[in-house]
Enzyme design. Structure first.
Site, short mmCIF file in Angstrom:
data_model
loop_
_atom_site.label_atom_id
_atom_site.label_comp_id
_atom_site.label_asym_id
_atom_site.label_seq_id
_atom_site.Cartn_x
_atom_site.Cartn_y
_atom_site.Cartn_z
N LYS A 197 0.51 -1.02 0.00
CA LYS A 197 -0.04 -0.05 0.07
C LYS A 197 0.77 1.22 -0.19
CE LYS A 197 -1.36 2.68 3.06
NZ LYS A 197 -1.50 3.88 2.49
N GLU A 271 10.47 0.73 10.33
CA GLU A 271 11.42 1.78 10.21
C GLU A 271 10.62 3.04 10.32
OE1 GLU A 271 13.01 4.77 8.98
OE2 GLU A 271 13.17 4.25 6.85
N CYS A 305 13.77 11.13 7.41
CA CYS A 305 14.05 10.53 8.90
C CYS A 305 15.55 10.54 9.39
CB CYS A 305 13.30 9.12 8.94
SG CYS A 305 13.91 8.20 7.77
N GLU A 403 9.79 15.26 16.13
CA GLU A 403 10.30 15.15 14.73
C GLU A 403 9.46 16.17 13.76
OE1 GLU A 403 11.24 12.03 11.26
OE2 GLU A 403 9.58 11.50 12.59
#
Length: 501
Positions: A197, A271, A305, A403
């Site tokens: 997906k 991850e 990231c 983040e």
């Protein structure tokens, strides 16, 4: 200071300049059992160009029933695919890499248009995709394990590596094609079939990939279901006939997938996010560090990231370092990808993410940070945020631990090595970090103490297919790239033969 006052010029494309050719758009339906399946117009999702804020196309909005059909196709294909020899699978993956290379320009165009990436970044993504398939095509023929032998008297032990079966994959919007490759290449190399997906915001290159390789892979080996995470992603994670779920995404998405997977006790590969500390000691090459962070902090508009987003610099050189970093950031070219090869920073991916990043900047100033450069929205159409450096950042400010995932770097100071390490490790994420020093002993010692899956010394955000990528703590578990990824997507079986006479 108003955070929304425009201070950065956005380079715009020339009037009439082509963004992409609509003729290369992939079919909008799900790709299942080797073919695309149409979806009703009422059940489609808009795909938006983040530079113009206009709808590029619409794709199918998948359901749990669509996932069931795709999983059934993957189940039918799993045994024949797993029975292929390593050489046979390797040749097919090499053919996939060749096909991507043949259509490189089309994929670059689509990736740039869908995500707003500068052309140079989109090109790197496609080249990385090609290399990922080539690496895994070779690596699958050279796997190693414990040598066969008698580890118990008169009993020969043989260790086998087997495919897991059907793997579900959920990929993010920041690197749509590359993250698909990081998952698909080792999954297929290990002998599994897959249902993937892509992000509903950036599905175009994954669908185009499926279209391009449809005649290369046996029907059912690769299946693509587009749609929303809480629907399609949830259905993949919870599906009893999926043997593993692999996700690259946010911490929240990781938690949701792990919870859904727990019921069937399937393997989970995550991850997740990062908040990479950049530890700059007093003996570091400050010019090298500032020049390197120009790319490592703002590549892909900071939607990365592993981005070098949190600088911890020794108090004795902080002013000199900030001066150099700000000078580099002021030179960054912000613009629409179609404006030319000089563009380094494009827009953020969506209105929602744009608003989120601007919210972080506003909160940072309220909490005491000072804007050294940038600090707000760029003028005009599109989701552009100025490349920003925040200084005088309090250690407790949200921008130092959360983040932001945008073109924003925070700068803090430290007094000694122990303080630097403690503060670098003082966040819930542990994906990557870097150490900047000319002291070789210190570089080894500090790198060993940092709680991150990848630590660079005097560089940042340099990757290679031969070495693993993955994090600790809230950044997840499992490894992408390298032979460690092949290990993640396979299982070991011990067969013991009694040969006593």
């Amino acid at each position: 200071m108003s955070l929304t006052a425009p201070r950065t010029d956005v380079v715009r494309r020339a009037e009439g300049a082509r963004v992409f050719d609509s003729a290369v758009l992939p079919p909008a339906g799900h790709f299942v059992d080797g073919a695309f399946r149409d979806a009703p117009d009422a059940d489609r999702l808009d795909v938006v160009d983040p530079t113009s804020e206009e709808v590029i196309t619409r794709v199918a909005q998948g359901t749990a029933a669509d996932v069931d059909v795709a999983v059934a196709a993957a189940q039918r294909a799993r045994a024949p695919w797993a029975r292929l020899t390593p050489k046979e699978r390797s040749e097919l993956l090499h053919a996939v890499a060749d096909r991507i290379a043949q259509h490189r320009d089309v994929l670059v165009m689509l990736e740039s248009a869908n995500t707003g990436k500068p052309v140079s970044v989109a090109r790197d993504d496609v080249d990385g995709t090609i290399d990922t398939f080539r690496f895994m095509a070779g690596a699958l023929r050279a796997t190693t394990s414990l040598a066969a032998g008698d580890y118990a008297k008169d009993h020969l032990s043989v260790i086998l590596r087997e495919p897991l079966g059907v793997v579900g994959v959920v990929t993010p919007w920041n690197y749509p094609l590359l993250m698909a490759a990081w998952k698909l290449a080792p999954i297929l190399a290990a002998g599994n079939t897959v249902v993937i997906k892509p992000s509903e915001q950036t599905p175009l290159t994954t669908l185009k990939f499926a279209e391009l390789v449809a005649d290369l892979l046996p029907a059912g080996v690769l299946n693509v279901v587009t749609g929303l995470g809480p629907v399609v992603g949830e259905a993949l994670a919870a599906h009893p006939d999926i043997d593993m779920i692999a996700l690259t995404g946010s911490v929240g998405s990781g938690r949701a997938v792990a919870r859904a997977a727990a019921e069937s006790l399937k393997r989970v590969h995550l991850e997740l996010g990062g908040k990479a500390p950049v530890v700059v000691f007093e003996d570091a090459d400050l010019d090298l560090a500032a020049t390197s962070l120009r790319a490592a902090s703002f590549y892909n508009s900071g939607q990365e990231c592993g981005a070098a987003c949190r600088v911890l610099v020794h108090e004795s050189v902080a002013d000199a370092f900030v001066e150099r970093l700000v000078a580099q950031v002021r030179e960054l070219v912000v613009g629409e990808p179609a404006a030319g090869e000089d563009v380094e920073v494009g827009p953020l991916v969506s209105r929602a993410h744009y608003d989120r990043v601007l919210g972080h900047l506003e909160q940072a100033v309220v909490e005491g940070a000072r804007v050294a450069v940038g600090g707000g929205a760029a003028e005009g159409t599109g989701f552009f945020v100025e490349p920003t450096v925040l200084v005088d950042v309090p250690a407790t400010a949200a921008c130092t631990v959360e983040e932001i995932f945008g073109p924003v770097v925070t700068v803090e100071t430290f007094a000694d090595e122990d303080e630097a390490v403690e503060r670098a490790n003082g966040v819930r994420l542990g994906l990557s970090a870097s150490v900047w020093t000319n002291d070789a002993r210190r570089s080894h010692a500090v790198a060993a103490r940092l709680d991150a899956g990848t630590v660079w010394v005097n560089s940042h955000l340099v990757l290679a297919n031969e070495v693993p990528w993955g994090g600790f703590k809230g950044s997840g578990y499992g490894r992408d790239l390298s032979i460690y990824a092949l290990d993640d997507y396979s299982r070991t079986k011990h067969v013991m033969h009694n040969h006593g006479r």
